[in-house]
Design a protein around this motif. Structure first.
Motif, PDB file in Angstrom:
ATOM      1  N   PRO A 219     101.851  87.757   6.863  1.00 48.30           N
ATOM      2  CA  PRO A 219     100.701  87.191   6.148  1.00 48.30           C
ATOM      3  C   PRO A 219      99.576  88.201   5.940  1.00 48.30           C
ATOM      4  CG  PRO A 219     100.620  86.550   8.450  1.00 48.30           C
ATOM      5  CD  PRO A 219     101.913  87.300   8.269  1.00 48.30           C
ATOM      6  N   ARG A 220      98.816  87.964   4.895  1.00 47.20           N
ATOM      7  CA  ARG A 220      97.620  88.777   4.648  1.00 47.20           C
ATOM      8  C   ARG A 220      96.505  88.389   5.621  1.00 47.20           C
ATOM      9  NH1 ARG A 220      95.303  91.469   0.153  1.00 47.20           N
ATOM     10  NH2 ARG A 220      97.154  90.966  -1.073  1.00 47.20           N
ATOM     11  N   ASP A 221      96.339  87.087   5.822  1.00 43.22           N
ATOM     12  CA  ASP A 221      95.292  86.579   6.712  1.00 43.22           C
ATOM     13  C   ASP A 221      95.836  86.516   8.141  1.00 43.22           C
ATOM     14  OD1 ASP A 221      93.192  85.386   7.962  1.00 43.22           O
ATOM     15  OD2 ASP A 221      93.318  83.479   6.885  1.00 43.22           O
ATOM     16  N   THR A 222      95.347  87.380   9.011  1.00 41.00           N
ATOM     17  CA  THR A 222      95.840  87.439  10.396  1.00 41.00           C
ATOM     18  C   THR A 222      94.941  86.694  11.373  1.00 41.00           C
ATOM     19  OG1 THR A 222      94.669  89.538  10.756  1.00 41.00           O
ATOM     20  CG2 THR A 222      96.957  89.666   9.986  1.00 41.00           C
ATOM     21  N   THR A 223      93.916  86.027  10.881  1.00 36.58           N
ATOM     22  CA  THR A 223      92.982  85.349  11.784  1.00 36.58           C
ATOM     23  C   THR A 223      93.576  84.074  12.373  1.00 36.58           C
ATOM     24  OG1 THR A 223      91.986  84.142   9.913  1.00 36.58           O
ATOM     25  CG2 THR A 223      90.987  86.256  10.545  1.00 36.58           C
ATOM     26  N   LYS A 224      94.625  83.543  11.738  1.00 40.03           N
ATOM     27  CA  LYS A 224      95.188  82.276  12.183  1.00 40.03           C
ATOM     28  C   LYS A 224      96.483  82.440  12.967  1.00 40.03           C
ATOM     29  CE  LYS A 224      93.271  79.870   8.161  1.00 40.03           C
ATOM     30  NZ  LYS A 224      93.579  79.045   6.956  1.00 40.03           N
ATOM     31  N   ILE A 225      96.904  83.666  13.235  1.00 34.34           N
ATOM     32  CA  ILE A 225      98.163  83.865  13.945  1.00 34.34           C
ATOM     33  C   ILE A 225      97.904  84.297  15.383  1.00 34.34           C
ATOM     34  CG2 ILE A 225      99.345  84.465  11.815  1.00 34.34           C
ATOM     35  CD1 ILE A 225      99.316  87.366  12.665  1.00 34.34           C
ATOM     36  N   LYS A 226      98.893  84.067  16.241  1.00 35.41           N
ATOM     37  CA  LYS A 226      98.783  84.422  17.646  1.00 35.41           C
ATOM     38  C   LYS A 226      98.866  85.932  17.831  1.00 35.41           C
ATOM     39  CE  LYS A 226     101.144  80.138  18.991  1.00 35.41           C
ATOM     40  NZ  LYS A 226     102.349  79.589  19.667  1.00 35.41           N
ATOM     41  N   ALA A 227      98.430  86.378  19.012  1.00 39.58           N
ATOM     42  CA  ALA A 227      98.441  87.816  19.298  1.00 39.58           C
ATOM     43  C   ALA A 227      99.857  88.373  19.253  1.00 39.58           C
ATOM     44  CB  ALA A 227      97.811  88.079  20.662  1.00 39.58           C
ATOM     45  N   VAL A 228     100.829  87.600  19.788  1.00 40.41           N
ATOM     46  CA  VAL A 228     102.211  88.077  19.810  1.00 40.41           C
ATOM     47  C   VAL A 228     102.773  88.180  18.391  1.00 40.41           C
ATOM     48  CG1 VAL A 228     103.264  85.780  20.047  1.00 40.41           C
ATOM     49  CG2 VAL A 228     104.447  87.803  20.952  1.00 40.41           C
ATOM     50  N   GLU A 229     102.368  87.269  17.490  1.00 38.46           N
ATOM     51  CA  GLU A 229     102.818  87.343  16.100  1.00 38.46           C
ATOM     52  C   GLU A 229     102.204  88.546  15.401  1.00 38.46           C
ATOM     53  OE1 GLU A 229     101.624  83.539  14.703  1.00 38.46           O
ATOM     54  OE2 GLU A 229     103.470  82.540  15.323  1.00 38.46           O
ATOM     55  N   ASN A 230     101.002  88.913  15.796  1.00 37.23           N
ATOM     56  CA  ASN A 230     100.364  90.095  15.231  1.00 37.23           C
ATOM     57  C   ASN A 230     101.138  91.359  15.596  1.00 37.23           C
ATOM     58  OD1 ASN A 230      98.156  90.958  13.588  1.00 37.23           O
ATOM     59  ND2 ASN A 230      97.218  91.859  15.400  1.00 37.23           N
ATOM     60  N   LYS A 231     101.749  91.354  16.783  1.00 38.03           N
ATOM     61  CA  LYS A 231     102.578  92.493  17.200  1.00 38.03           C
ATOM     62  C   LYS A 231     103.784  92.648  16.288  1.00 38.03           C
ATOM     63  CE  LYS A 231     100.402  94.136  20.796  1.00 38.03           C
ATOM     64  NZ  LYS A 231      99.895  95.532  20.831  1.00 38.03           N
ATOM     65  N   TYR A 232     104.395  91.529  15.885  1.00 36.97           N
ATOM     66  CA  TYR A 232     105.546  91.607  14.994  1.00 36.97           C
ATOM     67  C   TYR A 232     105.136  92.111  13.625  1.00 36.97           C
ATOM     68  CZ  TYR A 232     107.345  88.600  18.632  1.00 36.97           C
ATOM     69  OH  TYR A 232     107.701  88.084  19.840  1.00 36.97           O
ATOM     70  N   LEU A 233     103.953  91.713  13.208  1.00 34.32           N
ATOM     71  CA  LEU A 233     103.438  92.210  11.938  1.00 34.32           C
ATOM     72  C   LEU A 233     103.283  93.727  11.992  1.00 34.32           C
ATOM     73  CD1 LEU A 233     102.465  91.422   9.141  1.00 34.32           C
ATOM     74  CD2 LEU A 233     100.197  91.029  10.098  1.00 34.32           C
ATOM     75  N   GLU A 234     102.855  94.226  13.136  1.00 29.44           N
ATOM     76  CA  GLU A 234     102.718  95.676  13.313  1.00 29.44           C
ATOM     77  C   GLU A 234     104.072  96.381  13.208  1.00 29.44           C
ATOM     78  OE1 GLU A 234     100.719  96.414  16.972  1.00 29.44           O
ATOM     79  OE2 GLU A 234      98.873  95.395  16.369  1.00 29.44           O
ATOM     80  N   ILE A 235     105.144  95.715  13.671  1.00 28.90           N
ATOM     81  CA  ILE A 235     106.488  96.298  13.556  1.00 28.90           C
ATOM     82  C   ILE A 235     106.868  96.464  12.092  1.00 28.90           C
ATOM     83  CG2 ILE A 235     108.953  95.892  13.986  1.00 28.90           C
ATOM     84  CD1 ILE A 235     108.112  94.449  16.569  1.00 28.90           C
ATOM     85  N   PHE A 236     106.632  95.404  11.293  1.00 30.09           N
ATOM     86  CA  PHE A 236     106.955  95.487   9.873  1.00 30.09           C
ATOM     87  C   PHE A 236     106.081  96.522   9.168  1.00 30.09           C
ATOM     88  CE2 PHE A 236     108.697  91.148  10.590  1.00 30.09           C
ATOM     89  CZ  PHE A 236     109.963  91.373  10.079  1.00 30.09           C
ATOM     90  N   GLU A 237     104.815  96.602   9.556  1.00 25.94           N
ATOM     91  CA  GLU A 237     103.942  97.620   8.967  1.00 25.94           C
ATOM     92  C   GLU A 237     104.449  99.020   9.304  1.00 25.94           C
ATOM     93  OE1 GLU A 237     100.017  96.859  10.357  1.00 25.94           O
ATOM     94  OE2 GLU A 237      99.633  95.225   8.943  1.00 25.94           O
ATOM     95  N   LYS A 238     104.904  99.195  10.535  1.00 22.91           N
ATOM     96  CA  LYS A 238     105.417 100.506  10.953  1.00 22.91           C
ATOM     97  C   LYS A 238     106.669 100.875  10.177  1.00 22.91           C
ATOM     98  CE  LYS A 238     106.165 103.179  15.161  1.00 22.91           C
ATOM     99  NZ  LYS A 238     106.157 103.151  16.640  1.00 22.91           N
ATOM    100  N   ILE A 239     107.561  99.904   9.970  1.00 22.02           N
ATOM    101  CA  ILE A 239     108.772 100.166   9.197  1.00 22.02           C
ATOM    102  C   ILE A 239     108.405 100.518   7.755  1.00 22.02           C
ATOM    103  CG2 ILE A 239     110.849  99.109   8.223  1.00 22.02           C
ATOM    104  CD1 ILE A 239     111.117  97.498  10.794  1.00 22.02           C
TER     105      ILE A 239
END
Length: 362
Positions: A219-239
């Motif tokens: 998601p573009r808006d990360t204010t509504k997601i949990k901290a652990v879900e933000n970590k997964y987003l970081e994985i996709f960003e890294k890839i």
């Protein structure tokens, strides 16, 4: 094409045992951070995990030193053993070294409540609830997964080159674990590609993740997601930023480009756009184009079914493709002909017993 499912009650489906999870992922499943006893719960869980991972390493994987173990190291431990340990710690009493000198207990050692006495009750209840729930069977069914070589078997199913295209079906995964499971699978594949030894990196097999409904977990808006879900987003960003060096790429598929993570979208080299009418989504596509191509966005609402515009490195000039080939295996997602059904009366369901039974089973 080969389909991989997370069947809860089958040995043929994919299973992701709890020892695949890193500690932050485990924490998100069972521990409520706002509880007064959360600190004790975390301490008890991590103590058990570290001890049993080291024990397993010393007994079964002697080529490794126990000092390498952290709570995130993918070494087996038992969930049932964790529950038993927590139950014991929750009622544990310790001796003080003092002796009763009078009364009925004269000559006996005095005891006191243990460090975690009565502080793990809620954690045990949550853990037991997850274990008993059939929906989570692909995590807590330990019949054949508490062994180190299961990780290789799991990764072989995902990354093996015996089948060129593999569909990972997440339809049976509970919604509260969907992002976690997507993140774990992605993380495992990327880390294995990343840590490939120099002897084999020249023959590294490239992998492309085709991420359907990507706006749900990127998601573009990360204010509504949990901290652990933000970590997964970081994985996709890294890839998206570094994955090409290790043979990992992303194909982002979404009907709502306006809701997609901007960092990931900015790394896309090619765009295949079908019919888009929403102004926000059109603007999101426009931001990915050069100034000279922005005018193409205005043609998107006029595209018919099976028509698209292709822009990027894969094609010399922006091109409108008039008709895409239908897939050999068409998805079971075709739209019902509402008007025809309403007019002819076919498909009207009066006896819904089987549907209710299916709902209850789920």
């Amino acid at each position: 094409m080969y389909c991989l499912n997370f069947f809860c009650d089958s040995n043929n489906g994919l299973h992701i045992p709890l020892w695949f999870f890193n500690y932050e992922e485990i924490h998100s499943l069972f521990i409520e951070s706002l509880e007064e006893t959360a600190t004790n719960q975390r301490a008890a869980v991590i103590k058990y995990i570290l001890e049993h991972k080291k024990n397993y390493l010393e007994e079964n994987m002697t080529e490794f030193l126990p000092e390498i173990i952290t709570a995130d190291t993918p070494i087996p431990f038992s969930v049932k053993g964790l529950k038993t340990y927590l139950e014991g710690e929750n009622i544990k009493e310790e001796t003080t070294g003092e002796i009763f000198k009078s009364g009925d207990k004269k000559g006996q050692e005095k005891t006191k409540q243990g460090q975690y006495y009565g502080k793990l009750t809620n954690l045990i209840t949550r853990l037991q609830t997850k274990i008993d729930d059939k929906k989570y069977g692909f995590v807590f069914n330990e019949k054949n997964t508490v062994r180190a070589d299961y990780l290789k078997e799991f990764v072989d199913k995902i990354m093996g080159v015996d089948k060129k295209i593999k569909v990972i079906d997440l339809s049976e995964v509970p919604s509260d674990m969907l992002s976690i499971i997507i993140g774990i699978v992605t993380r495992l594949v990327y880390e294995i590609q990343f840590w490939m030894s120099p002897k084999t990196e020249e023959t590294r097999h490239p992998i492309a993740f085709i991420c359907d409904e990507a706006h749900l977990y990127m998601p573009r808006d990360t204010t509504k997601i949990k901290a652990v879900e933000n970590k997964y987003l970081e994985i996709f960003e890294k890839i998206s930023k570094e994955g090409r060096k290790y043979g990992v790429s992303l194909v982002i598929v979404s009907q709502r480009p306006a809701e997609l993570n901007s960092t990931i979208i900015s790394q896309c080299n090619n765009i295949i756009s079908l019919n888009i009418t929403n102004d926000r989504d059109k603007s999101a596509v426009a931001t990915m184009l050069t100034d000279s191509l922005v005018g193409l966005v205005e043609t998107l609402p006029n595209l018919d079914v099976g028509e698209c515009i292709v822009i990027g490195d894969s094609i010399k000039l922006p091109t409108k493709i008039i008709l895409l080939d239908k897939p050999k295996e068409e998805p079971k997602s075709s739209t019902i002909d509402f008007w025809d059904r309403w007019i002819d009366g076919k498909g009207i369901v009066f006896n819904i017993n089987e549907e209710i039974k299916c709902m209850i089973r789920q």
